[in-house]
Design a protein around this motif. Structure first.
Motif, mmCIF file in Angstrom:
data_model
loop_
_atom_site.group_PDB
_atom_site.id
_atom_site.type_symbol
_atom_site.label_atom_id
_atom_site.label_comp_id
_atom_site.label_asym_id
_atom_site.label_seq_id
_atom_site.Cartn_x
_atom_site.Cartn_y
_atom_site.Cartn_z
ATOM 1 N N ILE A 139 -19.430 86.401 23.968
ATOM 2 C CA ILE A 139 -18.930 87.741 23.606
ATOM 3 C C ILE A 139 -18.115 88.313 24.755
ATOM 4 C CG2 ILE A 139 -19.626 90.104 23.049
ATOM 5 C CD1 ILE A 139 -22.166 88.849 21.741
ATOM 6 N N HIS A 140 -18.641 88.218 25.956
ATOM 7 C CA HIS A 140 -17.972 88.766 27.134
ATOM 8 C C HIS A 140 -16.611 88.116 27.343
ATOM 9 C CE1 HIS A 140 -17.438 89.674 31.491
ATOM 10 N NE2 HIS A 140 -18.080 90.775 31.173
ATOM 11 N N PHE A 141 -16.538 86.794 27.149
ATOM 12 C CA PHE A 141 -15.268 86.081 27.325
ATOM 13 C C PHE A 141 -14.192 86.640 26.397
ATOM 14 C CE2 PHE A 141 -12.167 82.951 26.067
ATOM 15 C CZ PHE A 141 -11.749 82.411 27.269
ATOM 16 N N PHE A 142 -14.503 86.759 25.125
ATOM 17 C CA PHE A 142 -13.475 87.199 24.178
ATOM 18 C C PHE A 142 -13.161 88.685 24.314
ATOM 19 C CE2 PHE A 142 -14.608 83.140 22.173
ATOM 20 C CZ PHE A 142 -13.334 82.609 22.069
ATOM 21 N N MET A 143 -14.102 89.469 24.798
ATOM 22 C CA MET A 143 -13.776 90.856 25.124
ATOM 23 C C MET A 143 -12.725 90.916 26.230
ATOM 24 S SD MET A 143 -17.613 92.555 25.029
ATOM 25 C CE MET A 143 -17.123 94.222 25.483
ATOM 26 N N LYS A 144 -12.807 89.995 27.182
ATOM 27 C CA LYS A 144 -11.887 89.988 28.323
ATOM 28 C C LYS A 144 -10.523 89.383 27.997
ATOM 29 C CE LYS A 144 -13.267 88.602 32.395
ATOM 30 N NZ LYS A 144 -13.954 87.807 33.443
ATOM 31 N N TYR A 145 -10.507 88.289 27.233
ATOM 32 C CA TYR A 145 -9.304 87.456 27.159
ATOM 33 C C TYR A 145 -8.566 87.508 25.822
ATOM 34 C CZ TYR A 145 -10.699 85.511 31.625
ATOM 35 O OH TYR A 145 -11.031 85.363 32.952
ATOM 36 N N THR A 146 -9.110 88.160 24.811
ATOM 37 C CA THR A 146 -8.402 88.239 23.534
ATOM 38 C C THR A 146 -7.106 89.032 23.698
ATOM 39 O OG1 THR A 146 -10.449 88.087 22.259
ATOM 40 C CG2 THR A 146 -8.551 89.072 21.156
ATOM 41 N N PRO A 147 -5.978 88.518 23.175
ATOM 42 C CA PRO A 147 -4.734 89.305 23.219
ATOM 43 C C PRO A 147 -4.923 90.669 22.569
ATOM 44 C CG PRO A 147 -4.285 87.047 22.538
ATOM 45 C CD PRO A 147 -5.782 87.191 22.580
ATOM 46 N N LYS A 148 -4.260 91.665 23.117
ATOM 47 C CA LYS A 148 -4.462 93.048 22.696
ATOM 48 C C LYS A 148 -4.277 93.231 21.203
ATOM 49 C CE LYS A 148 -3.014 97.776 23.851
ATOM 50 N NZ LYS A 148 -2.117 98.597 24.702
ATOM 51 N N GLU A 149 -3.269 92.531 20.636
ATOM 52 C CA GLU A 149 -2.976 92.723 19.217
ATOM 53 C C GLU A 149 -4.045 92.123 18.306
ATOM 54 O OE1 GLU A 149 -0.839 88.932 20.575
ATOM 55 O OE2 GLU A 149 -1.223 90.964 21.358
ATOM 56 N N LYS A 150 -4.986 91.366 18.881
ATOM 57 C CA LYS A 150 -6.036 90.746 18.075
ATOM 58 C C LYS A 150 -7.417 91.362 18.301
ATOM 59 C CE LYS A 150 -4.062 86.180 17.261
ATOM 60 N NZ LYS A 150 -4.331 84.726 17.277
ATOM 61 N N LEU A 151 -7.470 92.472 18.997
ATOM 62 C CA LEU A 151 -8.780 93.045 19.329
ATOM 63 C C LEU A 151 -9.551 93.496 18.091
ATOM 64 C CD1 LEU A 151 -8.067 95.050 22.619
ATOM 65 C CD2 LEU A 151 -9.248 92.851 22.345
ATOM 66 N N ASP A 152 -8.871 94.085 17.116
ATOM 67 C CA ASP A 152 -9.568 94.483 15.890
ATOM 68 C C ASP A 152 -10.167 93.270 15.188
ATOM 69 O OD1 ASP A 152 -9.099 97.165 16.228
ATOM 70 O OD2 ASP A 152 -7.382 97.255 14.873
ATOM 71 N N GLN A 153 -9.365 92.222 15.071
ATOM 72 C CA GLN A 153 -9.842 90.992 14.446
ATOM 73 C C GLN A 153 -11.002 90.395 15.240
ATOM 74 O OE1 GLN A 153 -6.835 87.957 14.158
ATOM 75 N NE2 GLN A 153 -8.237 86.395 13.403
ATOM 76 N N MET A 154 -10.883 90.410 16.575
ATOM 77 C CA MET A 154 -11.951 89.877 17.414
ATOM 78 C C MET A 154 -13.246 90.652 17.198
ATOM 79 S SD MET A 154 -13.834 90.504 20.424
ATOM 80 C CE MET A 154 -12.861 91.683 21.354
#
Length: 428
Positions: free
Chosen positions: A242-257
């Motif tokens: 969870i922590h990894f994807f909170m840090k590294y997900t591209p901004k435009e994909k945060l809702d999807q993440m």
């Protein structure tokens, strides 16, 4: 000075680490110094290494167990300080082929744009099967995808596999790129799991290639099929993913993440409740909340509990049954499910006629997506790929509530999760 500094991280695996050391020392390429970074082992590992290998191995010791990342970093700091051109990291339950170390160094010599070069890893107990050959980070489903996992090597695996990241069970890295960029050493606040994947992914983000090569062959034990004694893996895998994807997900994909991660967390919690695995459910809850509160490092003792995973309920249901019929499903391995059923009840036999069976087992991809009309006979049960099972009307009631409960969970948590993600990214 030698070109390569090799670091083996060890914690309480004396026999494994001795075998690993021996395989490294038998390498054809001898242009290395070998370090063992020991995490305060209590099984006599350090004494055994000193007695058997003396000054052929340089031992570094931590005052306490600092996890995989803390152990490796003890050796990594030493390798960087001494000025080796290449850093090689090995797990203590690895056996390296005599050409493995040399092949990694040769590849880096010939490819100056490559920062990370990993081995092809085979199962030590089933050496014809690949365990892994690099990983990709999936920013659609927000998980890691292991290349060639459990793949029977048929000779068609590519010689070089470019990927997002490599596990540090056997990997070589160019120290120059660590020193001259902000890649840094392994993220120590993970304690264990996802630390090596995040570290190698930083090389790719910095513009360097990350590859695995077939010429470097290793065998890896990587645990066993026995059920873990506690929820250690559940906690660190969930929190750090969870922590990894909170840090590294591209901004435009945060809702999807946020939607995907919350969906995954809910599924894990709901399944644990459904299976009456309360310790696992509590551990996953701790892991999720620690991830969004940026609680890092070693988990508090109370968050790691006895593993209460159990198939006892299904086992009790099968007691006294003599025959079963298995209705197959394309998405589920029927041979694996047959073995599972017959392990729970060694006396039960699979037959080919449904009408004569004591139990009719219908395989499905996921029981929570089943409809009651899928299993409406008195002796029919539903079984999915994760070994979740529907046995009675109470189970069907829980399944019927699943979709609504999941929507409510995501709706309640998504805003706070996105706020926590924003704060974490600003801090980092």
């Amino acid at each position: 000075m030698k070109k390569i500094g090799i670091v083996i991280c060890n914690y309480n695996k004396k026999d494994y680490v001795l075998n690993c050391i021996q395989s490294v020392l038998e390498s054809k390429n001898q242009d290395f110094d070998l370090y063992v970074a020991d995490n305060a082992s209590t099984d006599g590992s350090v004494e055994a290494i000193q007695e058997q290998y003396k000054d052929r191995v340089r031992i570094l010791t931590n005052p306490e167990n600092l996890g995989g990342s803390g152990g490796f970093n003890l050796g990594i700091r030493k390798v960087l300080e001494e000025g080796y051109e290449y850093l090689c990291c090995l797990d203590n339950d690895i056996l390296v082929d005599e050409n493995a170390i040399g092949a990694l160094a040769d590849y880096l010599d010939k490819h100056p744009d490559t920062g990370v070069c990993g081995s092809i890893v085979y199962h030590i107990d089933y050496p014809e099967y690949v365990q892994q050959y690099g990983l990709d980070l999936d920013f659609q489903h927000f998980t890691a995808i292991t290349h060639y996992a459990d793949y029977l090597d048929d000779g068609n695996i590519p010689e070089v596999n470019e990927c997002d990241t490599v596990a540090t069970c056997s990997v070589m890295l160019r120290t120059q790129f660590i020193k001259e960029t902000d890649i840094g050493i392994m993220p120590e606040d993970n304690f264990i799991y996802w630390d090596d994947m995040e570290w190698c992914y930083r090389f790719k983000l910095a513009g360097y290639k990350v590859v695995t090569i077939r010429d470097s062959v290793v065998l890896h034990k990587m645990g066993s099929n026995t059920r873990p004694a506690n929820t250690f893996i559940n906690y660190y895998m969930w929190r750090n993913r969870i922590h990894f994807f909170m840090k590294y997900t591209p901004k435009e994909k945060l809702d999807q993440m946020s939607y995907c991660i919350l969906s995954s967390v809910f599924d894990a919690l709901y399944e644990s409740m459904y299976r009456e695995e309360h310790n696992i459910m509590q551990t996953i809850s701790y892991a999720y909340h620690d991830a969004i509160r940026d609680v890092r490092g070693k988990a508090a003792d109370y968050k790691i509990m006895e593993n209460d995973a159990s198939d006892e309920r299904f086992q009790l249901y099968l007691q006294g049954k003599e025959t079963y019929y298995l209705e197959e499903c394309q998405e589920v391995d029927s041979e694996e499910m047959q073995s599972f059923i017959e392990t729970l009840n060694p006396q039960i036999k699979r037959i080919r006629e449904a009408k004569n069976a004591d139990v009719k087992v219908t395989l499905c991809p996921y029981v929570m997506q089943c409809k009651k009309e899928d299993g409406n006979e008195g002796n029919q049960i539903m079984l999915d790929a994760e070994k979740n099972v529907i046995l009675d009307d109470n189970d069907w009631e829980a399944v019927e509530h699943y979709t609504f409960a999941k929507s409510l969970f995501i709706y309640m948590n998504q805003g706070a999760f996105l706020d926590a993600t924003k704060s974490l990214r600003e801090k980092k």
